[in-house]
Each structure stands twice: as C-alpha cells, then as structure tokens.
Design a protein around this motif. Structure first.
Motif, mmCIF file in Angstrom:
data_model
loop_
_atom_site.group_PDB
_atom_site.id
_atom_site.type_symbol
_atom_site.label_atom_id
_atom_site.label_comp_id
_atom_site.label_asym_id
_atom_site.label_seq_id
_atom_site.Cartn_x
_atom_site.Cartn_y
_atom_site.Cartn_z
ATOM 1 N N THR A 1 0.844 -1.185 0.000
ATOM 2 C CA THR A 1 0.000 0.000 0.000
ATOM 3 C C THR A 1 0.885 1.242 0.000
ATOM 4 O O THR A 1 1.987 1.235 0.556
ATOM 5 C CB THR A 1 -0.942 0.024 1.225
ATOM 6 N N LYS A 2 0.428 2.284 -0.670
ATOM 7 C CA LYS A 2 1.152 3.555 -0.752
ATOM 8 C C LYS A 2 2.558 3.350 -1.308
ATOM 9 O O LYS A 2 3.507 4.023 -0.909
ATOM 10 C CB LYS A 2 1.198 4.222 0.617
ATOM 11 N N SER B 1 -4.587 5.173 -1.305
ATOM 12 C CA SER B 1 -3.567 4.713 -2.252
ATOM 13 C C SER B 1 -4.245 4.139 -3.483
ATOM 14 O O SER B 1 -5.063 3.219 -3.376
ATOM 15 C CB SER B 1 -2.679 3.657 -1.589
ATOM 16 N N ASN C 1 -5.132 -1.487 -5.798
ATOM 17 C CA ASN C 1 -3.931 -1.730 -6.586
ATOM 18 C C ASN C 1 -4.267 -2.700 -7.710
ATOM 19 O O ASN C 1 -4.514 -3.884 -7.475
ATOM 20 C CB ASN C 1 -2.820 -2.309 -5.711
ATOM 21 N N ILE D 1 -8.849 -3.209 1.559
ATOM 22 C CA ILE D 1 -7.807 -3.262 0.533
ATOM 23 C C ILE D 1 -8.205 -4.249 -0.567
ATOM 24 O O ILE D 1 -8.644 -5.361 -0.280
ATOM 25 C CB ILE D 1 -6.469 -3.715 1.157
ATOM 26 N N ASP E 1 -9.194 -1.045 7.476
ATOM 27 C CA ASP E 1 -8.140 -1.292 6.485
ATOM 28 C C ASP E 1 -8.729 -2.118 5.335
ATOM 29 O O ASP E 1 -8.563 -3.338 5.272
ATOM 30 C CB ASP E 1 -6.969 -2.052 7.125
ATOM 31 N N THR F 1 -7.159 1.186 -0.076
ATOM 32 C CA THR F 1 -6.098 0.874 -1.027
ATOM 33 C C THR F 1 -6.684 0.103 -2.199
ATOM 34 O O THR F 1 -7.379 -0.903 -2.000
ATOM 35 C CB THR F 1 -4.996 0.022 -0.364
ATOM 36 N N ASP G 1 -6.071 -5.792 -3.811
ATOM 37 C CA ASP G 1 -4.793 -5.836 -4.525
ATOM 38 C C ASP G 1 -4.839 -6.991 -5.526
ATOM 39 O O ASP G 1 -4.773 -8.155 -5.152
ATOM 40 C CB ASP G 1 -3.637 -6.024 -3.554
#
Length: 858
Positions: A649-650, A713, A691, A665, A663, A689, A667
C-alpha cells in the motif's frame, strides 16, 4: 366460689392463648400470597443448570397449599405476616415486567432483590417509587432498559440501591441523577455501573455512604473533592470514565481511616500521585491504571502496609522496580506499560511474597536475567514479564511453580533451550520474540490443559511433532517464524477447540492435506511464507467462523477458490505470490465474500476480465467508518494475540501488526487481467487501497472512482489504460499516493487539493499527459488549457481521408462559430466516431482559450 374458679380458669386460658399465639408467626395473608403467585405466573423459568449453584428457580415450588411465608425467597413480618423481604435474585425468571405488576401490591416490602434475571428489555416501572418502605432495592443485570424513572428518588428510606446495567442499556434523564442523590439521604451503598448517567457529579452525597460504584457511566467534568472526604466511605469505583477529571486532595482525606478500595482506572488524573495517599492506612485495593499519571512513587505510599491489590498499569510512572518488595501482603501486583527500570534480583530475597498470585511487570525497561533461585512464590498463578530487556536463560524454577497457569516472557532477549516443563497447571505460555533455540520440549506437548501456546519468532528447529494434537484444549497455536520444516500434521484440523493456527514464515513443504473437521472453531489460519504446494483444501469450507485465511507466498497452484466466498465471516483472504491461474468467473451467487475487507491476489497468473459481479458482492466494502472512535480489529478475539498481515500500500510493502476493520484493501496487481476497470468499484466507498497495477487493463479510468472518498492509495500503473484522467478525481482529498505511470493517458492532469502534491513519478511513461508537475504546460493560472496533444486519426479510415486541421475548426470563429462546429460535427461523426468525442473536448478548450485572449486584447 364456683363462679370465681371459672373466672380464674377463663382468665388463665385467655392468657395461655395470648402467650401461645404471640409465639407463632402469623400466616401469610391471602392477598399477599395471591400477589406473589400472579407475579410468578407472568414469567417462565429458564432451564436449570446444576453447575451454577447460585442460579436456581426459587419460585418453582410456590403453591397455594403452603404458607407463602415459607416459600423460597420470601420473608414475612413475624407479627403481621406481611411480606417484607423478597429475594428472587438469580431465579431464572424470563418474560416482560409489566408496569401494573401485582408485585406492587406488596406495599410493606423493605428488601427487594430481582437481580440476574431476564425481563426482556422491559422498562423499569415508575411504580417502584410507591414501595415507600424499601430500604434495599436491587434491579441489576436483569435486562431492564430505557430511562431509570425519577420516581426511584422518592424511596427516601433506601440504604442500598443497585441498578447495574449492561453496556448503557439504562440511562438517566437530565437532572434525575442529581435528584436521586439529593433525596436519598440515607444511602449506604449506591451501584449504578454501566448505566448511562452522562452528567457531572453533584456535590450532595449521603453522609452515610460506604460504597459508591459509578463504573463506566459516562461521567464528565471535575470530580468534587468532597467525594474523598466522605467520612464513612469504604469503596469508591469511578473507573472507565475517561472524560472525568480527578484531582486528588493534597492534604489528609476525611475518608482515609475507612477507605479500603479505590478504583479509578481510565479517568483523567494527570500528574503525580500525591503524598496524601500515605494517609490511606486502611487501603487494601488501589487500582489507578490508565490515568496519565507520571513521576516516581511518593515515599509515603510505601507506608500502606495493608495493600493487597495494586494496579498501576498504563501510566508514565518511573523509578526502580525493587521498591515494591516493601509491600508484604500483596497478592496482585500489576505495573505493566510504565517506565520502571532496574533488575529483578530483589525477587530472590523477597520471601514474604508467599501469597502473591499475579505479578505483571510487562512493557517496562527491566534489564538483566531472572534470578536463578526464587523460593516462596508457591501461589503465583500469573507471571508476566513480556516486552522488557531481560536476558539470559529462563530458569527452571519457573516451570516448577505449583500454581502457575500463565507464563508470558515474550519480546525479551532470552536465549538457550526451552526448559522441560514440570508444571501440571500451565494453561497459557507465550515465549515469542526471543532467541530461544532447539526443538520444542516434549513435556510442553504433554500439557493437556494448555489453551495458549505462542513460540513464534525464535530459532527453533525440526518438524512439528504430531503429538501436538494431544493438546485437546488448545485454542491458540502460534509457531510462526521458528525455522520449522517438514509437513503440516494432518491432525491439526481435528483439534476441536483451536481458534488461532499460525504456522507462517517457516520452511514447511508438501501439500495442505489437513482435513478441517465439521464444527471446528477456527477463526485465523496463517500458512503464509512457506513452500506449500498443491490446491487449496476443500475442507476449509467447514471453517464457518473463519475470519482470516492467509496462504500468501507459497507455491500453491489452483484456480481461484471462489467457493471460499460462502464462508460467512471471512474478512481477509490473502493468496498473493503463488501460482494461481485462469479467469475469475463472474458469480451468480449472492452474498459471496459479503464480509471481505482485504483481498490480495497479487503476483499470480490470473487472467481474463476483472470479476465485476464479484465486486458487487463486497458488502463490507460499501460502508465507511471514521477512525475517530473506538479502533476495532479483525479477529481480535484473544488477549495478547494479534493477526498480522503483509500488504502493499502507498507504494510500499508493509507488515500490519494488527488489521483494523477500516483497512479495506483490494490488490489484484501483477497478474494478466485485461479489459476495462469496472465502474462498480466506485461503489466500494470504504476502500483505502486499490492496486490494479502490472496487468493489461485498457480503456478509461471510470469517473465513478471519485466516490472513493477515503481512498489513500491508488495504483493503476503498468497497464494499457488510456484517455484523460477524470477531473473528478481531484475530489479524493484522502489520497496520499497515486501511481498512473506507464499507461497511455492523455490530456491535462487535474489540479488542486491532493493532485498538487504528487510528483513526476506518478505520471511517467504517459507521453500524452500535460500539466503540473510535468514540464509540459497545460494552462495558465485560470486552469484553461493552452496546448494539447495533436489528435491522431484512426488508421482504419484509410489514406484518402482528409486531415482536419485546427484552422478548419476555427473557420466558424466569430459570428459563424455555431455553423462551423455543426459542419465539423457532420463531417466527423460519420468518419471518425472513435476519436471525435475526445477531440471535441479538446476543441472546446482551445476555442475558449483563444476567445479569452481575444477579449483581453480588445
């Protein structure tokens, strides 16, 4: 003569009857018995559990054939037969408590105890205020809810009032708490724990008060110093009221001779412990943890020779730890999370602590070894020395303590082998994060009562012995990062009590052949960072309570295990850095992965379109909650065990020691996903996040991503994404890291807010991009584009198609602007449909710019 004798006989008979009748109690009046029976008939009785001896159905044998004064829980006045005491505590009564209950017909009641029953969230009836003879009233833990009626304050004869609640189910209306204290001038004991008072504490208290318990009642303001000067006060508990400021008297307290218990955990008592504490010579219990206290312990405190229970946890106190050996009657000593220092050598000569049960020096600055010979602590059941700077070997005497149940030595510098265990009482062992070495001792695997075994982050060796499955009561098993090798024992999935299973970051190999049995209790499974091969075992579907499944960084080869989405509690799924392959097919099944918060499929071989229908099921990601309130963690079910997770992340690979429920996320990076980015992702407004980098995605960035207002992110780099960066993304004020590099973006970079903070690296490899921070200018101070990238015609149009120049557009400039644009639209809408809409926007910007310049010149 006869008449005289008869008179004497009658007088004698009358006196005998009078004496005889006065020696027998009156029978319970019919109206009293009927009121009790009617009250009892409004409730049912919970099933009786003989293991709880204090809980039994007292009313089950009540019936008309016996005197109600003989009924269990009933006490009558010896002269009148009126019911004066009713103790139905823990009687397993269940049902609604009605406002017109027949109980209120017992007008002579002096003592009434209805605690520990279940009245189905009934309101407390105001009619309790009509029982004016009451001296004792206990309504605690009986599932009452709503406001505490002001009529309770009419019970002016009360000596004892207890209305403890569960998590603010009960509350005081404004000013009613003050009214209660003002009117109940005879009170000796007041317990309102967990009732929502939400008030300051008034000055007026009964001078007879011996016990005041206002634990967790949302009090605020400054505690009146007069509370410490109640001359009869024996026990004071104001704990868990963080908005309450407590200022201790600096001189002798009026209660100093009587006060035996002082509980002030989690209040605001910033500053030093005053020397006035030295006057509390009767004090047995002192718990002032989490109060922001600082400095050293004042010398007068060592004069409190009657102290048995001392808890100073979670402050900023300092000084040598050895001073505390002066307390010779301690059975509970908790000093964790402070700044105490020194060595533990004083333990070896403090033989007066024969009664000590708990010793907690965790999270301080203690140094040196644990003394090798300590005698006298035969009653010690909990030893907590974790998170210090202790070193040396762990002495064998610790494992011989006859009462020891909990041993926590984690996060120190202990070395050597783990000693053989001789204790038969150990239930919790935590030795993680040391330099211990060698195989796990066989004796440890024979601790049949063991519930908690944490040995992670040590230098152990060898394989996991299958005898570990003999620990039938084990709930937490953490052997992560211990250099273990071999295979995973098949029997681990059959341990019916196991909730946490962490074998991460070892050299375990082979397939996961473990069969997870139906009805298991597993909440966390971490097998990440090993050399495991094969497929994800189908028996995981039996783990109905599973919240975390981490299989990342292995050699697993399988298609996406979509069936895991049927696990109703699954919140974290990590399959990163394996050999998973193939498309993730859209799911037609609702509620798959409904609770998922973190899904990491990065660095695999997944292909095909992104699973749009699957994203629709991510219900937990469609909710946001701020971080200002209580921090909640995923799988936070066992004290001192935290579920860690490695995430990207980030722009960084980080290890989260604990995973917040916020949190959130996704990805999916470093795969072979293709097609467009689904706009449905914009509905996942809880995302922090996202990604999708290093795939072969194409098309535009969906403008719906501007709805991700807590996104921190965003990484879409190394794809084939084209088009302009949506201007709406400038609304993402939480965005800290943006990476759109190595794509085919064109046009102007959005301006303002977070976009003014990103550097060149966020956009490199996009030759068609212009604007800050790139060197290619995109506009002046007014933000209007001044230049733009020339538009290339679609090659499929052929070589005979005429090239349209900007001069052709401007042929309509001035009075013929509308006609000119109309001609261009007709020309292009048929020949160049794939690029015309994009060109139209660029034309509009160009024309507006020139119009503004023309206006300035004239």
């Amino acid at each position: 003569m006869v008449i005289g004798k008869l008179a004497l006989f009658l007088l004698y008979a009358f006196l005998c009857q009078l004496v005889f009748s006065s020696s027998l109690p009156h029978l319970c009046p019919n109206d009293q018995a009927l009121a009790l029976l009617q009250f009892n008939h409004t409730f049912t009785i919970n099933g009786f559990d003989a293991s709880y001896r204090s809980y039994y159905p007292k009313t089950v044998k009540w019936n008309r054939s016996t005197d109600c004064c003989s009924w269990d829980g009933v006490l009558c006045d010896e002269m009148t037969g009126q019911v004066i005491e009713l103790d139905l505590s823990s009687s397993q009564l269940r049902g609604k408590f009605h406002s017109n209950s027949s109980l209120f017909k017992l007008s002579n009641l002096k003592r009434l105890d209805l605690s520990d029953n279940d009245f189905f969230e009934s309101l407390i009836p105001p009619k309790f205020g009509e029982l004016s003879s009451l001296t004792h009233l206990d309504l605690s833990h009986s599932n009452f809810t709503g406001p505490i009626p002001a009529e309770i304050s009419r019970l002016s004869k009360l000596h004892v009032l207890s209305i403890k609640s569960h998590s603010y189910e009960l509350r005081f209306e404004p000013h009613n708490f003050e009214l209660l204290l003002k009117n109940l001038t005879q009170l000796r004991e007041l317990d309102l724990s967990f009732a929502n008072i939400s008030s300051t504490i008034p000055l007026n208290f009964s001078s007879y008060l011996t016990t005041l318990d206002l634990l967790n009642t949302q009090l605020y303001g400054i505690l009146p110093e007069g509370v410490f000067h109640l001359s009869n006060l024996e026990s004071l508990d104001l704990s868990e009221n963080p908005q309450l400021t407590v200022r201790f008297p600096t001189t002798k307290w009026n209660s100093s001779a009587s006060l035996m218990e002082l509980y002030l955990r989690s209040v605001n008592a910033t500053g030093r412990i005053p020397e006035s504490f030295g006057y509390l010579t009767s004090l047995r219990t002192l718990r002032i943890a989490s109060c922001n206290l600082s400095g050293s312990i004042p010398k007068p405190l060592w004069n409190l020779t009657n102290i048995e229970d001392l808890d100073l946890d979670d402050n900023h106190l300092e000084g040598p730890i050895s001073d505390f050996f002066r307390f010779g009657k301690l059975w509970w000593l908790s000093l964790g999370n402070n700044n105490f220092d020194g060595q533990l050598e004083f333990l070896s000569f403090n033989r007066s602590w024969t009664q000590l049960g708990k010793l907690d020096f965790s999270s301080n600055f203690l140094t040196g070894p644990i003394p090798s010979n300590v005698s006298g602590m035969q009653n010690l059941y909990s030893l907590i020395l974790s998170s210090n700077h202790l070193n040396g070997t762990i002495p064998s005497w610790i494992f011989s303590l006859p009462s020891l149940a909990g041993l926590h030595l984690n996060d120190n510098h202990f070395s050597g082998n783990i000693q053989e265990f001789k204790s038969k009482t150990l239930t919790r062992v935590s030795l993680k994060q040391n330099q211990l070495q060698g195989p796990s001792p066989k004796s440890l695997l024979n601790q049949r009562d063991l519930h908690y075994l944490v040995l992670s982050h040590n230098n152990l060796s060898g394989e996991i012995a299958s005898t570990i499955c003999n620990l039938k009561t084990l709930q937490v098993l953490d052997l992560g990062s211990t250099n273990l090798e071999g295979t995973i024992p098949l029997c681990l999935g059959e341990m019916s009590e196991l909730m946490i299973l962490d074998l991460s970051n070892n050299s375990l190999s082979g397939t996961i052949n473990t069969t997870f049995s139906i009805g298991n209790e597993l909440v966390v499974i971490k097998f990440d960072g090993n050399k495991l091969e094969g497929k994800v075992p189908q028996s995981l579907i039996n783990c109905r309570y599973l919240e975390v499944l981490d299989l990342g960084t292995n050699k697993l080869s399988d298609i996406f295990p979509k069936w895991l989405g049927a696990l109703p509690e699954l919140q974290i799924l990590n399959l990163r850095s394996n050999k998973f392959y193939g498309p993730i097919k859209d799911s037609r099944t609702d509620n798959l992965f409904a609770q998922i918060r973190v899904i990491d499929l990065s660095s695999n071989g997944f292909s095909g379109d992104l699973p749009e229908r699957l994203f629709e099921n991510f219900e937990a990601m469609k909710i946001t909650s701020d971080n200002s309130g209580t921090r909640e963690y995923v799988a936070d079910i066992y004290e001192n065990f935290y579920t860690s997770l490695i995430v990207t992340t980030k722009g960084l690979e980080l290890e989260l020691p604990r995973v917040l429920t916020t949190d959130i996320i996704i990805d999916l990076s470093r795969n072979r996903f293709e097609g467009h980015i689904p706009s449905i992702i914009g509905d996942l407004i809880g995302l922090r996040t996202l990604n999708l980098s290093h795939n072969v995605l194409e098309g535009d960035i969906p403008a719906s991503l501007h709805q991700l207002y807590v996104l921190e992110s965003l990484d879409l780099s190394s794809n084939k994404i084209s088009g302009e960066i949506p201007q709406q993304l400038a609304l993402l004020t939480s965005l800290e890291v943006l990476n759109l590099s190595h794509n085919h973006h064109v046009g102007c970079i959005p301006k303002g807010k977070q976009f003014d903070t990103f550097e060149n690296s966020s956009y490199q490899g996009n030759d068609g991009l212009r604007g800050f921070p790139l060197s290619k200018d995109c506009g002046g101070d007014d933000g209007v584009p001044q230049t733009t990238t020339p538009v290339e015609l679609d090659e499929e149009g052929g070589g005979d198609s005429p090239m349209i120049s900007w001069q052709a557009v401007l042929m309509g400039y001035g009075c013929g602007l509308v006609i000119g644009l109309s001609i261009i639209y007709i020309m292009l809408s048929t020949q160049y449909p794939t690029w015309f809409s994009r060109m139209d926007v660029e034309l509009e910007h160009k024309i507006l710019t020139r119009m503004k310049r023309h206006k300035k010149r004239h």
